[in-house]
Design a protein around this motif. Structure first.
Motif, short mmCIF file in Angstrom:
data_model
loop_
_atom_site.label_atom_id
_atom_site.label_comp_id
_atom_site.label_asym_id
_atom_site.label_seq_id
_atom_site.Cartn_x
_atom_site.Cartn_y
_atom_site.Cartn_z
N GLU A 120 0.83 -1.22 0.00
CA GLU A 120 0.00 0.00 0.00
C GLU A 120 0.86 1.26 0.00
N ASN A 121 2.08 1.18 0.55
CA ASN A 121 2.98 2.33 0.50
C ASN A 121 3.82 2.33 -0.77
N PHE A 122 4.10 1.12 -1.27
CA PHE A 122 4.99 1.00 -2.41
C PHE A 122 4.32 1.48 -3.70
N ILE A 123 3.05 1.17 -3.88
CA ILE A 123 2.38 1.47 -5.15
C ILE A 123 2.34 2.98 -5.45
N PRO A 124 1.91 3.84 -4.52
CA PRO A 124 1.91 5.29 -4.84
C PRO A 124 3.30 5.79 -5.23
N LYS A 125 4.30 5.30 -4.53
CA LYS A 125 5.68 5.69 -4.81
C LYS A 125 6.06 5.28 -6.23
N LEU A 126 5.69 4.06 -6.58
CA LEU A 126 6.03 3.52 -7.90
C LEU A 126 5.37 4.34 -8.99
N ILE A 127 4.10 4.67 -8.78
CA ILE A 127 3.35 5.41 -9.81
C ILE A 127 3.98 6.79 -10.02
N ARG A 128 4.39 7.43 -8.92
CA ARG A 128 5.03 8.75 -9.03
C ARG A 128 6.33 8.68 -9.82
N GLU A 129 7.12 7.69 -9.58
CA GLU A 129 8.49 7.69 -10.09
C GLU A 129 8.71 6.93 -11.39
N PHE A 130 7.80 5.98 -11.72
CA PHE A 130 8.11 5.01 -12.78
C PHE A 130 8.24 5.69 -14.14
N PRO A 131 9.33 5.40 -14.88
CA PRO A 131 9.56 6.08 -16.14
C PRO A 131 8.66 5.60 -17.29
N LEU A 132 8.11 4.40 -17.20
CA LEU A 132 7.30 3.88 -18.31
C LEU A 132 5.82 4.09 -18.02
#
Lengths: 296, 327
Positions: free
Chosen positions: B268-280
């Motif tokens: 639940e913490n990882f997903i928002p972070k991933l969406i913000r940062e992910f280049p693709l």
């Protein structure tokens, strides 16, 4: 200890045989169609075929031969043959519909399943034979205690032997469709070469040989020996169709007239017939138990 | 605890094909033990060996202390069986089917009728005792088979895919019986299944794939092997995404053909972070707590039911229903 084990396995064998037998008899009894068929089929053979052949014999010169009488024991044996052999199709059904598995994982020996199936098939065959015994007077044979009892004995032995053969074949068959085809391959020659339909007299040598190695011939012969005991099938009148007064004159003046051939009631002694059928039966039973035990 | 089933280095070969490749395990008394694996993994072969229907190529197995090769009758007396395929005589009544079984397993004479009534009550078929089995529905037949398997009070009940081809409602009620049996009768249950959700009901599960046990633990223990949560991701370029995930985030990938799956702690913490940062571009993202499906995927690298299994099951039950009618 060993004694106990032996007692246990004998009990298991008997129980297994009993329940497998009981189930098959119940299923037969519940099937109205099979009961009607059991009643009607031999009648068709006896009256349609018997009457037809009797007339043919008359036309072609065998005089007043009682052909229906000759055929009656043959048809009786045939009824037993067909019912016995086809009863084992239940094994293929049981395999197809899973019940064979329920039997093979039960703590009963495999040989008792084979035995139960053999007795079950033999019982239904015997039942059919008993029904057919009611038509005996219609074929011109009067009842006697000897005839009925001996016919039952011969039927019992014959049906056990033939169901053993059926079970042996079915124990190795996997296909529902293949069974009747294979059965007909074995049944038809056994039937035609048994003497049920025509007398095994004056046949060409190769055919006579085949009838001698056909166990069914001995069954039919036994049946005919006991059922037709004391009956004369062919009147010993001459072949020549002449006015009776002329015939009388000829006979009294010492002329030898050709006589029609005698239809034999019995080819082999009864004890030989029964020994052959019993021996073959025992062999087939042992083989079919062995086959049953081996399947996975 | 006593081991009711002992299996040691069991193998079974059919010609050149090795269906079971040296498996060993113990089942404790009173346990519900599940064999989980795809079709063709060797589940039915194993169960057939344990039930004395097949001989193993090597190794040995004991059920209730008896050797399955040398003491067949003793093993058979001690076990109840419900096969994958139906094995009732449909031309007999429910009562007659049970009576056949009672006689075959030598239930004492005075006991037979009482026990038949007892097991029929248990599976709620008491009202149908005198009816021919061919009039029963698929679920009723299966219940009757379970009742039959229990009639001789076996120590172990073997269930080979007991709910295959049944509707979800019937599956649930069959599971109620199974869990009831375990609780009330203390009977040991050995079952095979390829339904993940069903396997959750077992006390312990052996995961079997290509004839080998790849894991054996409680459902919780197995799920703990996955650890964390499972995130499923679909991106514009999964191959590239996998590389980035591996290098920048250091997550553990779970192999799969169709999409990207990986484990993280606290998704639940990882997903928002991933969406913000992910280049693709991310097309979809989802997360769930680990299931046995994830465990299976992680251990074997493929899903448990690769070829549209529900349709296969449907086809199977259709064929069964059809062949019944044909008769």
């Amino acid at each position: 200890m060993l004694e106990e084990v032996r007692k246990g396995s004998v009990e298991r064998f008997l129980v297994g045989t009993y329940i497998v037998w009981l189930r098959d008899v119940k299923r037969f009894w519940r099937d109205t169609m099979r009961r009607i068929g059991a009643f009607v089929q031999p009648l068709i053979y006896l009256f349609l075929l018997g009457t037809g052949l009797q007339s043919a014999f008359k036309v072609f010169g065998a005089g007043e031969t009682k052909y229906i009488t000759f055929m009656y024991p043959g048809i009786l044996a045939m009824t037993v043959l067909f019912t016995s052999m086809f009863s084992s199709i239940s094994i293929i059904w049981d395999r197809e519909f899973g019940f064979l598995k329920e039997m093979t994982v039960a703590p009963i020996p495999r040989s008792s399943i084979a035995m139960g199936k053999i007795l079950g098939g033999a019982t239904t065959a015997l039942l059919q034979g008993v029904i057919f015994l009611f038509f005996m007077p219609l074929a011109g044979i009067s009842y006697s205690l000897y005839r009925v009892l001996m016919a039952l004995l011969v039927m019992a032995i014959l049906s056990l032997t033939l169901t053993s053969l059926g079970v042996l074949i079915a124990s190795r068959m996997r296909s529902m469709e293949g069974f009747p085809i294979l059965m007909n391959f074995i049944l038809m020659p056994m039937f035609f070469l048994s003497g049920a339909m025509f007398p095994l007299q004056g046949l060409p040598g190769w055919m006579e040989f085949l009838t001698k190695i056909n166990p069914m011939s001995y069954g039919v012969d036994a049946m005919r020996t006991v059922v037709l005991r004391g009956l004369v099938l062919t009147p010993s009148d001459p072949l020549v169709n002449l006015p009776p007064e002329l015939l009388e004159k000829l006979v009294s003046s010492g002329v030898q007239l050709p006589h029609s051939a005698q239809l034999k009631v019995s080819l082999y002694p009864l004890h030989l017939d029964l020994l052959v059928v019993l021996g073959v039966g025992l062999f087939l039973f042992l083989l079919s138990s062995l086959m049953f035990g081996r399947q996975d | 605890m006593v081991a009711v089933i002992e299996v040691q280095e069991l193998t079974k070969k059919y010609g050149d094909i090795e269906a079971v490749k040296g498996i060993s395990f113990h089942v404790q008394e009173g346990e519900v033990f599940g064999f989980l694996g795809p079709n063709g993994a060797g589940k039915t072969t194993t169960i057939s060996i344990l039930c004395t229907l097949l001989s193993p190529t090597s190794g040995y197995a004991k059920v209730n202390g008896y050797d399955v090769v040398r003491q067949k009758d003793e093993v058979r007396q001690a076990i109840g069986l419900v096969f994958q395929d139906p094995s009732l005589d449909e031309r007999l009544t429910a009562w007659e089917n049970l009576m056949f079984h009672a006689l075959a397993y030598r239930v004492p004479k005075g006991e037979r009728e009482r026990r038949i009534r007892e097991v029929l009550d248990m599976v709620e078929l008491a009202g149908r005792a005198e009816d021919l089995v061919e009039t029963f529905s698929g679920g009723m037949k299966r219940r009757l088979e379970i009742a039959r398997g229990l009639l001789h009070y076996p120590r172990v009940l073997f269930l080979d895919e007991p709910t295959l081809g049944l509707d979800p409602q019937t599956r649930n009620s069959i599971w109620e019986y199974i869990l009831h049996l375990k609780k009330e009768e203390g009977i040991t249950i050995f079952m095979t299944t390829h339904y993940m959700d069903e396997a959750e009901n077992c006390d312990r599960i052996a995961i079997i794939d290509y004839g080998k046990i790849v894991a054996l633990d409680t459902p919780e223990g197995l799920k703990a092997m996955v650890g964390g949560d499972v995130v499923r991701l679909v991106t514009e370029d999964d191959r590239k995404a996998e590389e980035i995930l591996r290098e920048s985030y250091g997550v553990k990938m779970i192999r799969d053909r169709d999409c990207l799956c990986f484990e993280v702690d606290r998704a639940e913490n990882f997903i928002p972070k991933l969406i913000r940062e992910f280049p693709l571009r991310i097309d979809s993202i989802s997360m769930h707590r680990p299931t046995l499906e994830d465990v299976f995927l992680k251990l074997t690298g493929h899903e448990i039911r690769p070829q549209a299994p529900d349709e296969m099951d449907n086809l199977r039950s259709f064929v069964r229903a059809h062949s019944r009618k044909k008769r």
